[in-house]
Design a protein around this motif. Structure first.
Motif, short mmCIF file in Angstrom:
data_model
loop_
_atom_site.label_atom_id
_atom_site.label_comp_id
_atom_site.label_asym_id
_atom_site.label_seq_id
_atom_site.Cartn_x
_atom_site.Cartn_y
_atom_site.Cartn_z
N VAL A 266 34.20 15.27 13.05
CA VAL A 266 35.03 16.37 13.54
C VAL A 266 34.95 16.54 15.06
CG1 VAL A 266 34.90 17.62 11.35
CG2 VAL A 266 33.21 18.10 13.13
N ARG A 267 34.55 15.50 15.78
CA ARG A 267 34.53 15.60 17.24
C ARG A 267 35.92 15.92 17.77
NH1 ARG A 267 30.15 13.47 20.04
NH2 ARG A 267 31.21 14.46 21.82
N GLN A 268 35.97 16.73 18.81
CA GLN A 268 37.23 17.19 19.37
C GLN A 268 38.08 16.02 19.87
OE1 GLN A 268 38.73 20.01 19.48
NE2 GLN A 268 40.23 19.84 21.11
N TYR A 269 37.46 15.11 20.61
CA TYR A 269 38.19 13.97 21.18
C TYR A 269 38.12 12.81 20.21
CZ TYR A 269 39.79 10.64 24.74
OH TYR A 269 40.49 9.69 25.43
N TYR A 270 39.27 12.26 19.82
CA TYR A 270 39.32 11.27 18.74
C TYR A 270 38.49 10.02 19.04
CZ TYR A 270 42.72 8.57 21.47
OH TYR A 270 43.34 7.82 22.44
N LYS A 271 38.32 9.66 20.32
CA LYS A 271 37.57 8.45 20.65
C LYS A 271 36.08 8.59 20.32
CE LYS A 271 40.44 6.18 24.12
NZ LYS A 271 40.46 5.56 25.48
N TYR A 272 35.59 9.82 20.17
CA TYR A 272 34.19 10.03 19.86
C TYR A 272 33.94 10.10 18.36
CZ TYR A 272 33.80 11.23 24.82
OH TYR A 272 33.83 11.19 26.19
#
Length: 487
Positions: free
Chosen positions: A253-259
Motif C-alpha cells: 500500500v505504498r503511496q508511490y507505485y514504484k515502491y
C-alpha cells in the motif's frame, strides 16, 4: 425490465443491484436445459449521440473480449454473452452462488493473521493471472469478492466493463477528443495513480493491501489517516500483527507505485518466505526475488546482482521469538469513532525480520552459503567420479581402425537421431494467439499467432515459457501444445 426476454434467450427474473453505472439482474437462460441462472449487466448510455455510440460500442466490445480471456480461471465468472439492443449494452455472466466478503468484514470485526494470509494466498494468484492477460481489475474491494458456497473459494467479480463505457459517456466532447482518462474505482481502495486515471497492475495490489488492513484493524479505509509528510497510510498501531506480515502489507500500500510490489507473484513469493521459512521453496523465493529484480529493473552490471546475493549470504542478527505486543487501547483516526481495544492474537508468524528493502529475506541469509556450498560440492563429486574412470587399454592398430569406422557411422546415426528428438522436444505449437514479452518480461507489443511453431529454451517462470524462435522472449505456456507434430 423484470419479465423481459433479452436477446430472445435471457429471461429477467430479479433486480440484483443498481448504481451509477447501470443495473444488474438475475436472469434464466431459456435455451439451456434446466434454465440455469445467470447475471445480466445492463448499461443505458447517457447520450444517444451517434459518434459516442460508435465509440462506446468499441469500448464495450474490447472489454467483453478481455472478460472472455479471463473466463478460463476457476475463480473468475465466465462471460456467456454480450450484445446490444436498442442502443443499450448487455453483458451476461456466470452466476456465482455465494456471499460478498464484506459480510465477513463488519465494522469492528478483526481477522487474525491466518485469515489475512489465506486471503492473500487466494487473491494474489488471481491477480497474477489477470495481469498476465493484460487486464487490470480497477475496482477490487470486499463487495467485489464473492465467497462461493459450493467450495468456500473466493471469486473476483465486476471487472468494470460497464463502468468503462459509462464513464466515457460522462466525459465532455473536449475530453473525448483529447482521449482524457477518468478514474474508475472506489475511494479508500483506489491508489493515487488510479485516481488520476492511470491505473497499473500494482494498483490492484494496493487495493488488496487495503482489504488486508481492513481485516486486521476492523476499520474501513476511510477511517485511516495518512501521514501528512509522506502520504503513507497510518494503520500499524491499530492491528495486532507480526513484523514480517506488516512489512509485506505496508509495501503493498505504498503511496508511490514504484515502491510497491510491481507484480502479484513478487508479493506471493514474499508471503511464502515468511509462512514457510524453513523450506527449499522459501530459499528459492529469496534468490528468485533478487534475480527477478535484476532481470526486470535492469542493474548497471551483473556485479550488482552478485552484491545483492552476497548481502543475503551475510550472517545477521535474528531477534528471539518471545516478543509479544501488550494489550493496548488505541484511538481511532476519526474523532467520531470510539476507542479501539486490541486484544492479543495468537500469531502463526514470529516477528523475526525488519521491514527493510529486502527485509523479508533476512532469515535466509544464513541458508544461502549452505546452498552455494552444496552446489559446489555436487560439482566436485561429479568431477571426481568422471576423473576416477579407468583409462581404456590401447587396442591394436587394425582393431582401432575398424572400431573407428564403426564409431564414426554410429556417431553419425546417433547424432541425427538425437538432433531429431531434440528438435521435436524443443518445439511447441501456439494454440491461441499470445502476447510476446521481452527477456526482461516487458511487453513488446508483438503477438505470436495461433498455429505458429516456436522453439523453447526449456526455461519456465510463473507460467511463462522462454522461446528463441521465431522471436526471442516469453509467451504464456497454457496457450501451447507440448510438442510439434513429427515430420
Amino acid at each position: 425490465m423484470i419479465g423481459s426476454l433479452l436477446d430472445q434467450r435471457y429471461q429477467v427474473v430479479e433486480l440484483l443491484g443498481k448504481g451509477g453505472f447501470g443495473h444488474t439482474y438475475i436472469a434464466q437462460d431459456t435455451r439451456r436445459p434446466g434454465n440455469p441462472t445467470c447475471v445480466v449487466k445492463h448499461l443505458k448510455p447517457a447520450t444517444n449521440d451517434p459518434d459516442f455510440l460508435q465509440t462506446a460500442r468499441r469500448l464495450f466490445r474490447r472489454e467483453a473480449e478481455a472478460l472472455e480471456k479471463l473466463g478460463n480461471h476457476d475463480q473468475i465468472p465466465r462471460l456467456l454473452a454480450y450484445f446490444e439492443e436498442n442502443e443499450e449494452f448487455f453483458l451476461v455472466q456466470e452466476f456465482i452462488d455465494g456471499h460478498q466478503l464484506s459480510l465477513e468484514m463488519s465494522p469492528g470485526t478483526r481477522w487474525d493473521e491466518s485469515q489475512v494470509i489465506q486471503l492473500l494466498y487466494e487473491i494474489l494468484p488471481i491477480l497474477d493471472f489477470i495481469h498476465n492477460n493484460d487486464v487490470i481489475h480497477r475496482d477490487l474491494k470486499p463487495q467485489n469478492i464473492i465467497r462461493r458456497h459450493s467450495d468456500n473459494k473466493l471469486v473476483l467479480v465486476d471487472f468494470g466493463a460497464v463502468k468503462q463505457v459509462k464513464m466515457y459517456s460522462l466525459m465532455s466532447p473536449e475530453q473525448q477528443i483529447k482521449n482524457e482518462t477518468i478514474s474508475i474505482g472506489t475511494p479508500g481502495y483506489m491508489s493515487s495513480e488510479q485516481a488520476q486515471g492511470r491505473p497499473r497492475p500494482n494498483s490492484d495490489i494496493y487495493a488488496l493491501g487495503m482489504i488486508a488492513i481492513q481485516g486486521l484493524t476492523g476499520l474501513s479505509p476511510k477511517q485511516l489517516a495518512e501521514d501528512p509528510t509522506t502520504g503513507e497510510i497510518i494503520w500499524r498501531q491499530y492491528a495486532q500483527v507480526s513484523d514480517p506480515l506488516a512489512a509485506i502489507i505496508t509495501k503493498m500500500v505504498r503511496q508511490y507505485y514504484k515502491y510497491r510490489f510491481h507484480f502479484a507473484d513478487e508479493a506471493l513469493e514474499a508471503l511464502t518466505s515468511i509462512t514457510h521459512p524453513n523450506t527449499p521453496t522459501a530459499a528459492a523465493a529469496a534468490v528468485s526475488y533478487v534475480v527477478r529484480n535484476y532481470l526486470r529493473e535492469g542493474y548497471v552490471s551483473a556485479n550488482k546482482m552478485v552484491q545483492s546475493l552476497q548481502k543475503l549470504a551475510k550472517p545477521c542478527y535474528i531477534p528471539p521469538d518471545n516478543t509479544t505486543a501488550p494489550e493496548t487501547t488505541q484511538q481511532s483516526p476519526s474523532p467520531s469513532q470510539s476507542t479501539v481495544k486490541i486484544s492479543p492474537v495468537n500469531s502463526p508468524i514470529s516477528p523475526n525480520s525488519s521491514p527493510t528493502r529486502l527485509g523479508f529475506l533476512n532469515q535466509y541469509r544464513r541458508k544461502l552459503p549452505l546452498l552455494i556450498a552444496a552446489g559446489g560440492g555436487l560439482v566436485l563429486v561429479v568431477f571426481s567420479i568422471i576423473s576416477a574412470s579407468p583409462p581404456s587399454q590401447q587396442p591394436s592398430r587394425l582393431t582401432a581402425e575398424n572400431n573407428k569406422i564403426q564409431d564414426t557411422t554410429k556417431e553419425t546415426t546417433d547424432k541425427n537421431t538425437t538432433e531429431a528428438i531434440q528438435e521435436q522436444n524443443n518445439c511447441v505449437v501456439v494454440t491461441r494467439s499470445s502476447n510476446l514479452r521481452s527477456t526482461s518480461h516487458r511487453r513488446t507489443g508483438k503477438v505470436i499467432k495461433a498455429g505458429t511453431k516456436v522453439t523453447v529454451t526449456g526455461k519456465k517462470e510463473g507460467g511463462w515459457l522462454e522461446i528463441s524462435a521465431p522471436e526471442e522472449g516469453w509467451i504464456w505456456g497454457s496457450r501451447t501444445k507440448n510438442t510439434c507434430p513429427t515430420r
